[in-house]
Design a protein around this motif. Structure first.
Motif, PDB file in Angstrom:
ATOM      1  N   UNK A 150       0.749  -1.446  -0.083  1.00 25.95           N
ATOM      2  CA  UNK A 150      -0.091  -0.037  -0.207  1.00 25.95           C
ATOM      3  C   UNK A 150       0.914   1.281   0.095  1.00 25.95           C
ATOM      4  N   UNK A 151       1.884   1.348   0.865  1.00 23.93           N
ATOM      5  CA  UNK A 151       2.838   2.292   0.800  1.00 23.93           C
ATOM      6  C   UNK A 151       3.704   2.731  -0.606  1.00 23.93           C
ATOM      7  N   UNK A 152       4.041   1.488  -0.935  1.00 26.16           N
ATOM      8  CA  UNK A 152       4.614   1.714  -2.359  1.00 26.16           C
ATOM      9  C   UNK A 152       3.773   2.099  -3.475  1.00 26.16           C
ATOM     10  N   UNK A 153       2.561   1.504  -3.457  1.00 25.77           N
ATOM     11  CA  UNK A 153       1.393   1.640  -4.456  1.00 25.77           C
ATOM     12  C   UNK A 153       1.166   3.369  -4.355  1.00 25.77           C
ATOM     13  N   UNK A 154       1.217   3.928  -3.284  1.00 23.51           N
ATOM     14  CA  UNK A 154       0.861   5.318  -3.225  1.00 23.51           C
ATOM     15  C   UNK A 154       2.120   6.191  -3.805  1.00 23.51           C
ATOM     16  N   UNK A 155       3.386   5.504  -3.398  1.00 23.33           N
ATOM     17  CA  UNK A 155       4.528   6.195  -3.910  1.00 23.33           C
ATOM     18  C   UNK A 155       4.543   6.250  -5.468  1.00 23.33           C
ATOM     19  N   UNK A 156       3.999   5.019  -6.183  1.00 27.37           N
ATOM     20  CA  UNK A 156       4.029   5.021  -7.592  1.00 27.37           C
ATOM     21  C   UNK A 156       2.998   5.683  -8.104  1.00 27.37           C
ATOM     22  N   UNK A 157       1.860   5.935  -7.428  1.00 24.34           N
ATOM     23  CA  UNK A 157       0.822   6.694  -8.201  1.00 24.34           C
ATOM     24  C   UNK A 157       1.130   8.506  -8.135  1.00 24.34           C
ATOM     25  N   UNK A 158       2.288   8.607  -7.024  1.00 27.45           N
ATOM     26  CA  UNK A 158       2.544   9.875  -6.902  1.00 27.45           C
ATOM     27  C   UNK A 158       3.699  10.550  -8.124  1.00 27.45           C
ATOM     28  N   UNK A 159       4.325   9.349  -8.613  1.00 27.20           N
ATOM     29  CA  UNK A 159       5.253   9.871  -9.779  1.00 27.20           C
ATOM     30  C   UNK A 159       4.469  10.555 -11.139  1.00 27.20           C
ATOM     31  N   UNK A 160       5.276  11.539 -11.504  1.00 31.76           N
ATOM     32  CA  UNK A 160       4.556  12.440 -12.530  1.00 31.76           C
ATOM     33  C   UNK A 160       4.183  11.443 -13.902  1.00 31.76           C
ATOM     34  N   UNK A 161       3.019  11.391 -14.332  1.00 30.17           N
ATOM     35  CA  UNK A 161       2.929  10.515 -15.481  1.00 30.17           C
ATOM     36  C   UNK A 161       3.533  10.855 -16.766  1.00 30.17           C
ATOM     37  N   UNK A 162       3.900  11.993 -16.724  1.00 29.49           N
ATOM     38  CA  UNK A 162       4.756  12.644 -18.133  1.00 29.49           C
ATOM     39  C   UNK A 162       5.961  11.979 -18.172  1.00 29.49           C
ATOM     40  N   UNK A 163       6.682  11.707 -16.884  1.00 31.96           N
ATOM     41  CA  UNK A 163       7.950  10.965 -17.019  1.00 31.96           C
ATOM     42  C   UNK A 163       7.760   9.492 -17.714  1.00 31.96           C
ATOM     43  N   UNK A 164       6.717   9.018 -17.320  1.00 32.90           N
ATOM     44  CA  UNK A 164       6.395   7.419 -17.789  1.00 32.90           C
ATOM     45  C   UNK A 164       6.193   7.566 -19.326  1.00 32.90           C
ATOM     46  N   UNK A 165       5.287   8.598 -19.560  1.00 35.77           N
ATOM     47  CA  UNK A 165       5.026   8.700 -21.243  1.00 35.77           C
ATOM     48  C   UNK A 165       6.314   9.166 -22.021  1.00 35.77           C
ATOM     49  N   UNK A 166       7.329  10.052 -21.323  1.00 32.70           N
ATOM     50  CA  UNK A 166       8.555  10.311 -21.976  1.00 32.70           C
ATOM     51  C   UNK A 166       9.552   8.984 -22.253  1.00 32.70           C
TER      52      UNK A 166
END
Length: 274
Positions: free
Chosen positions: A156-172
């Protein structure tokens, strides 16, 4: 501050005072005789204490590896939205919220010599395994249960951290040709380093206070094979009625935790000032 002092600082002061005194059933009420560091010399000179420290550190290693590695993989899979992910998250919250007394009792029934797991192995033609009665397996069996109970919190903690990552970085990263797991390993994981540090320290603290499962499932046995520091402290104080030695073992446990936590605090301060 008053509540913190009453429920945390004062008991800690009494614990340290008890570790520096001679306290038994006859002295528990009244004045305690000051003995200095004699209790620490006796405790650190006892081989059982060092074996308990090694067992506790082994438990920490199992929990940290399982929680960070399996937790990150599971959090990555569950970072998507949908009914399946929501259902799994609900189950994880239920597992995490179960009292250790309840889940430990269930696992003790499952891992008993004549329990459900050995019954299933018997149907497959496999000889039963002494999960909790074999000194060579008992510690690992209980440690696996403790890891199972603590894993949902890490997910649950790491899922929250993953969801907080800027989606633009993943798209790039996807535009540049990075695959799913390459993006997680090379981009997202470094960004989650502060979260992983905090989670690692919390996991170590959880390991050093994991008394419930060991008490419910093995009571420190067979023999002393599952005596971690909290279990050893409890039985020394409340079975052998040597309160001062039990308090000393608890203080030693606290010092070991500080040895793990201080580098973390220094790292966080260095990152904040850099």
């Amino acid at each position: 501050m008053v509540i913190l002092a009453a429920f945390a600082l004062w008991p800690l002061f009494v614990l340290v005072q008890m570790s520096l005194s001679e306290v038994g059933p006859a002295e528990i009420v009244g004045n305690w005789s000051f003995v200095g560091l004699r209790n620490f010399v006796d405790v650190l000179g006892d081989f059982e204490t060092w074996k308990a420290i090694l067992r506790t550190i082994g438990l920490c290693a199992i929990l940290v590896i399982s929680n960070l590695v399996l937790g990150f993989i599971a959090a990555t899979v569950l970072s998507t939205t949908g009914r399946t992910a929501s259902a799994v998250l609900g189950i994880l919250v239920f597992v995490w919220a179960l009292p250790p007394l309840v889940s430990g009792s269930v696992w003790r029934f499952l891992l008993d010599d004549t329990g459900t797991l050995n019954a299933i192995l018997g149907l497959l033609g496999i000889s039963p395994v002494n999960w909790l009665s074999d000194p060579a397996l008992a510690l690992w069996s209980v440690s696996a249960v403790v890891a199972w109970a603590s894993l949902p919190f890490s997910i649950l903690i790491m899922r929250g951290g993953l969801l907080a990552v800027n989606p633009e970085l993943i798209e790039a990263a996807a535009i540049d040709g990075a695959g799913f797991w390459t993006t997680r390993w090379r981009i997202i994981l470094p960004l989650m380093r502060p979260t992983l540090w905090i989670l690692a320290v919390i996991t170590v603290l959880y390991a050093f206070r994991s008394f419930d499962f060991f008490y419910v499932m093995t009571q420190g046995g067979p023999g002393t094979s599952t005596n971690t520091l909290p279990v050893l402290s409890y039985y020394t104080a409340f079975t052998n009625f040597d309160m001062s030695t039990g308090a000393t073992i608890a203080v030693v446990s606290m010092v070991v935790v500080l040895a793990f936590a201080v580098p973390y605090v220094r790292t966080i301060k260095n990152e904040e000032t850099s």
